[in-house]
Scaffold this active site. Structure first.
Site, PDB file in Angstrom:
ATOM      1  N   HIS A 164      63.153  40.405  26.881  1.00 59.30           N
ATOM      2  CA  HIS A 164      64.211  39.379  26.668  1.00 59.30           C
ATOM      3  C   HIS A 164      63.675  38.009  27.300  1.00 59.30           C
ATOM      4  O   HIS A 164      62.842  37.722  28.104  1.00 59.30           O
ATOM      5  CB  HIS A 164      65.439  39.890  27.821  1.00 59.30           C
ATOM      6  CG  HIS A 164      66.765  39.248  27.094  1.00 59.30           C
ATOM      7  ND1 HIS A 164      67.236  37.839  27.636  1.00 59.30           N
ATOM      8  CD2 HIS A 164      67.718  40.101  26.344  1.00 59.30           C
ATOM      9  CE1 HIS A 164      68.229  37.779  26.788  1.00 59.30           C
ATOM     10  NE2 HIS A 164      68.703  38.868  26.137  1.00 59.30           N
ATOM     11  N   ASP A 169      69.761  46.575  23.801  1.00 57.10           N
ATOM     12  CA  ASP A 169      69.449  47.335  22.464  1.00 57.10           C
ATOM     13  C   ASP A 169      68.744  48.659  22.701  1.00 57.10           C
ATOM     14  O   ASP A 169      68.778  49.693  21.888  1.00 57.10           O
ATOM     15  CB  ASP A 169      68.493  46.421  21.449  1.00 57.10           C
ATOM     16  CG  ASP A 169      69.453  45.098  21.213  1.00 57.10           C
ATOM     17  OD1 ASP A 169      68.853  44.125  21.278  1.00 57.10           O
ATOM     18  OD2 ASP A 169      70.462  45.709  20.559  1.00 57.10           O
TER      19      ASP A 169
HETATM   20  C1  SDX Z   1      68.901  40.502  22.156  1.00 58.61           C
HETATM   21  O1  SDX Z   1      69.074  35.831  23.344  1.00 58.61           O
HETATM   22  C2  SDX Z   1      69.695  36.902  23.624  1.00 58.61           C
HETATM   23  O2  SDX Z   1      70.594  36.812  24.730  1.00 58.61           O
HETATM   24  C3  SDX Z   1      69.750  38.084  23.037  1.00 58.61           C
HETATM   25  C4  SDX Z   1      70.377  39.166  23.164  1.00 58.61           C
HETATM   26  C5  SDX Z   1      71.922  38.985  23.060  1.00 58.61           C
HETATM   27  O3  SDX Z   1      72.791  39.687  23.591  1.00 58.61           O
HETATM   28  O4  SDX Z   1      72.363  38.078  22.155  1.00 58.61           O
HETATM   29  O5  SDX Z   1      70.049  39.557  24.656  1.00 58.61           O
HETATM   30  C6  SDX Z   1      70.198  40.201  22.225  1.00 58.61           C
HETATM   31  O6  SDX Z   1      68.296  39.929  21.069  1.00 58.61           O
HETATM   32  C7  SDX Z   1      67.903  41.525  22.976  1.00 58.61           C
HETATM   33  C8  SDX Z   1      66.270  41.498  22.519  1.00 58.61           C
HETATM   34  C9  SDX Z   1      66.210  42.568  21.424  1.00 58.61           C
HETATM   35  N1  SDX Z   1      64.763  42.314  20.958  1.00 58.61           N
HETATM   36  C10 SDX Z   1      63.875  43.225  21.064  1.00 58.61           C
HETATM   37  O7  SDX Z   1      63.981  44.258  21.707  1.00 58.61           O
HETATM   38  C11 SDX Z   1      62.616  43.003  20.013  1.00 58.61           C
HETATM   39  C12 SDX Z   1      61.485  43.247  21.151  1.00 58.61           C
HETATM   40  N2  SDX Z   1      61.336  42.084  22.022  1.00 58.61           N
HETATM   41  C13 SDX Z   1      60.637  41.138  22.060  1.00 58.61           C
HETATM   42  O8  SDX Z   1      60.316  40.781  20.545  1.00 58.61           O
HETATM   43  C14 SDX Z   1      60.926  40.018  22.855  1.00 58.61           C
HETATM   44  O9  SDX Z   1      60.694  40.418  24.123  1.00 58.61           O
HETATM   45  C15 SDX Z   1      62.002  39.061  22.710  1.00 58.61           C
HETATM   46  C16 SDX Z   1      62.102  38.485  21.250  1.00 58.61           C
HETATM   47  C17 SDX Z   1      63.075  39.695  23.134  1.00 58.61           C
HETATM   48  C18 SDX Z   1      61.780  37.784  23.725  1.00 58.61           C
HETATM   49  O10 SDX Z   1      60.493  37.215  23.267  1.00 58.61           O
HETATM   50  P1  SDX Z   1      60.052  35.670  24.164  1.00 58.61           P
HETATM   51  O11 SDX Z   1      61.144  35.597  25.224  1.00 58.61           O
HETATM   52  O12 SDX Z   1      60.049  34.829  23.182  1.00 58.61           O
HETATM   53  O13 SDX Z   1      58.825  36.298  24.607  1.00 58.61           O
HETATM   54  P2  SDX Z   1      57.433  36.331  24.031  1.00 58.61           P
HETATM   55  O14 SDX Z   1      57.500  36.881  22.697  1.00 58.61           O
HETATM   56  O15 SDX Z   1      56.790  34.863  24.321  1.00 58.61           O
HETATM   57  O16 SDX Z   1      56.582  37.318  24.922  1.00 58.61           O
HETATM   58  C19 SDX Z   1      56.094  37.112  26.125  1.00 58.61           C
HETATM   59  C20 SDX Z   1      55.005  38.176  26.341  1.00 58.61           C
HETATM   60  C21 SDX Z   1      54.111  38.107  24.953  1.00 58.61           C
HETATM   61  O17 SDX Z   1      52.627  38.410  25.488  1.00 58.61           O
HETATM   62  P3  SDX Z   1      51.467  36.915  25.842  1.00 58.61           P
HETATM   63  O18 SDX Z   1      51.647  36.620  24.664  1.00 58.61           O
HETATM   64  O19 SDX Z   1      52.287  36.392  26.746  1.00 58.61           O
HETATM   65  O20 SDX Z   1      50.345  37.965  26.231  1.00 58.61           O
HETATM   66  O21 SDX Z   1      55.524  39.417  26.553  1.00 58.61           O
HETATM   67  C22 SDX Z   1      54.850  40.338  25.265  1.00 58.61           C
HETATM   68  C23 SDX Z   1      54.430  39.210  24.314  1.00 58.61           C
HETATM   69  O22 SDX Z   1      53.519  39.686  23.271  1.00 58.61           O
HETATM   70  N3  SDX Z   1      56.248  40.999  24.703  1.00 58.61           N
HETATM   71  C24 SDX Z   1      56.196  42.267  24.410  1.00 58.61           C
HETATM   72  C25 SDX Z   1      57.470  42.570  24.259  1.00 58.61           C
HETATM   73  N4  SDX Z   1      58.298  41.441  24.332  1.00 58.61           N
HETATM   74  C26 SDX Z   1      57.424  40.442  24.631  1.00 58.61           C
HETATM   75  N5  SDX Z   1      54.965  43.180  24.384  1.00 58.61           N
HETATM   76  C27 SDX Z   1      55.415  44.313  24.009  1.00 58.61           C
HETATM   77  N6  SDX Z   1      56.709  44.721  23.467  1.00 58.61           N
HETATM   78  C28 SDX Z   1      57.724  43.931  23.670  1.00 58.61           C
HETATM   79  N7  SDX Z   1      58.874  44.255  23.433  1.00 58.61           N
END
Ligand code: SDX
Length: 431
Positions: free
Chosen positions: A308, A366
């Site tokens: 998140h 989720d």
């Molecule tokens: C919701 O904003 C909100 O409040 C949203 C929400 C709401 O109520 O409105 O809470 C609802 O959208 C919840 C999130 C649901 N999405 C998912 O579950 C999809 C999977 N999650 C990821 O796509 C991700 O964690 C996000 C999009 C939720 C957050 O992404 P960020 O904050 O932009 O973080 P990032 O992509 O920069 O990741 C940071 C690191 C990265 O590695 P590095 O590049 O630093 O090496 O963490 C890794 C990412 O690769 N990473 C993951 C991961 N999420 C982040 N690695 C594996 N699995 C994951 N799920």
């Protein structure tokens, strides 16, 4: 606006600029850069808005480090445990918990707005039966502007109020109709003798051929899912609604824009993507393979339902959702649901893995919502429409708050331009 006690001094090319710092009632201080471009001729750069507050608000506060979520100051676990969705709607809309009289009046108003214009039924029949329900919801909610002209004038507080009530009341009806249409069953009209969650379940699962009695435990679980998704500060879809509203667009267009944004798998579409991922994993034996893929920088695969932008601790909604999942699966006698078995093992494996701990990737709202919804009998395509109907009150509350701000301006971000500088057109003969 919070009063400013401090300033930050920015020095560029020997010139100094004082920027006011505002201290909020909770959360980090903010640096006011509104005059930065006019004074220093520079933009800030923050794609993804990781360090940018786009507004001030009094509705919802999240402390990502503590895993805390407050709606008008009340913690989500207390609201999920002691309140119910329409009372939380009132709290988000008006800022205080209602008295018994206020709540009864509000619930009656919402109940009396749940039917949609009969002409809209034809609107659904223009879609293919296999249309994704979110495609139907984006279209149908946007089309409400063509049916409810008397609540589209955003300069009229009464029309804003009527539009708010119509959206909270009618979006579940539209979502249920999208589901019925996708399975070829007749639409089921809302019933005023049922509460909000029971009415939604009845519209989804009742058929004319026999009576459908809503199980109170499932209705309570449904209501709790609505509450847990009601609002969440300035997330992507809420920011979309605020940006659309800043141009003066009508409320139905703004909410349709929010639904469109929520559809993405990185946002509200994650509950559908999460369940599809759990089914793809299929067995606990395959979990290590998918954990390895999630950690592989060269593999675009991510663990859906994990991570998140704000929560760097457990998502407090996931904690409540997990309890609900156990209750529902136990009631439905599906506690041995193979998908739940994979989900529980995956959660334990990920939480034990240093990669996820270091990157503070915990299960989010989720991760468990999809399991509950599937156990209730919803297809995965209905997971995000249910998220959308729950979040409608949050979008509307933030929309109302922004419109009430006399300083509201149209949102118009700038850019870091890296394209071609001025050049003359080249005739095709010379290319
Ligand atoms: C919701 O904003 C909100 O409040 C949203 C929400 C709401 O109520 O409105 O809470 C609802 O959208 C919840 C999130 C649901 N999405 C998912 O579950 C999809 C999977 N999650 C990821 O796509 C991700 O964690 C996000 C999009 C939720 C957050 O992404 P960020 O904050 O932009 O973080 P990032 O992509 O920069 O990741 C940071 C690191 C990265 O590695 P590095 O590049 O630093 O090496 O963490 C890794 C990412 O690769 N990473 C993951 C991961 N999420 C982040 N690695 C594996 N699995 C994951 N799920």
């Amino acid at each position: 606006m919070a009063d400013t006690q401090k300033t930050a001094t920015l020095t560029i090319d020997g010139a100094s600029y004082d920027l006011p710092i505002y201290s909020p009632t909770a959360g980090p201080d903010v640096l006011d850069i509104r005059k930065l471009y006019s004074q220093a001729g520079v933009f800030t750069y923050d794609p993804g808005f990781t360090s940018t507050s786009a507004c001030d608000s009094t509705i919802t506060f999240i402390d990502g480090g503590k895993g805390e979520l407050l709606h008008r100051g009340y913690p989500i676990d207390q609201l999920a445990g002691k309140s119910h969705y329409l009372e939380v709607c009132y709290l988000l809309l008006y800022g205080e918990l209602p008295s018994a009289v206020e709540l009864e009046k509000f619930e009656l108003t919402i109940t009396r707005h749940t039917m949609i214009h009969e002409q809209m039924h034809n609107f659904f029949r223009g879609f293919r039966r296999d249309a994704h329900p979110m495609a139907i919801m984006v279209g149908a909610v946007g089309a409400m502007a063509a049916f409810y002209h008397d609540s589209t004038d955003i300069s009229d507080p009464h029309q804003r109020e009527v539009a708010s009530h119509r959206l909270i009341a009618k979006v579940p009806t539209i979502a249920a109709m999208a589901y019925k249409y996708s399975i070829g069953q007749p639409f089921v009209y809302p019933r005023n003798d049922l509460d909000y969650a029971a009415n939604f379940l009845h519209m989804c699962f009742a058929v004319p051929a026999e009576e459908y009695v809503v199980d109170p435990i499932l209705a309570r679980a449904m209501d709790r899912i609505f509450t847990l998704h009601a609002d969440h500060e300035q997330n992507a879809s809420t920011s979309t609604v605020r940006l659309a509203s800043s141009s003066g667009a009508n409320p139905f267009a703004c909410i349709a824009a929010g639904i469109a944004c929520l559809w993405g798998p990185a946002h509200g579409g994650a509950n559908q993507a999460c369940l599809e991922m759990l089914k793809e994993i299929g067995s606990v034996e395959r979990i290590p393979e998918f954990i390895a893929r999630a950690k592989d920088k060269d593999d675009p695969f991510r663990l859906m339902g994990f991570g998140h932008r704000v929560y760097k601790n457990f998502d407090p909604r996931a904690t409540v959702m997990k309890q609900s999942a156990d209750e529902v699966l136990d009631l439905l006698g599906v506690e041995n649901n193979p998908v739940l078995g994979v989900a529980k093992e995956l959660e334990q494996a990920a939480l034990a893995d240093p990669y996820f701990a270091e990157k503070k990737l915990f299960p989010n709202v989720d991760f468990y919502s999809g399991i509950i919804l599937e156990a209730m009998g919803f297809p995965t395509s209905m997971f995000t429409p249910i998220f959308a109907l729950s979040r409608t009150v949050g979008w509307i509350s933030q929309w109302k708050e922004q419109l009430a701000d006399p300083g509201m301006k149209i949102g118009r971000p700038r850019q870091l331009y890296l394209g071609e500088t001025l050049r003359d057109y080249t005739d095709i003969e010379k290319r």
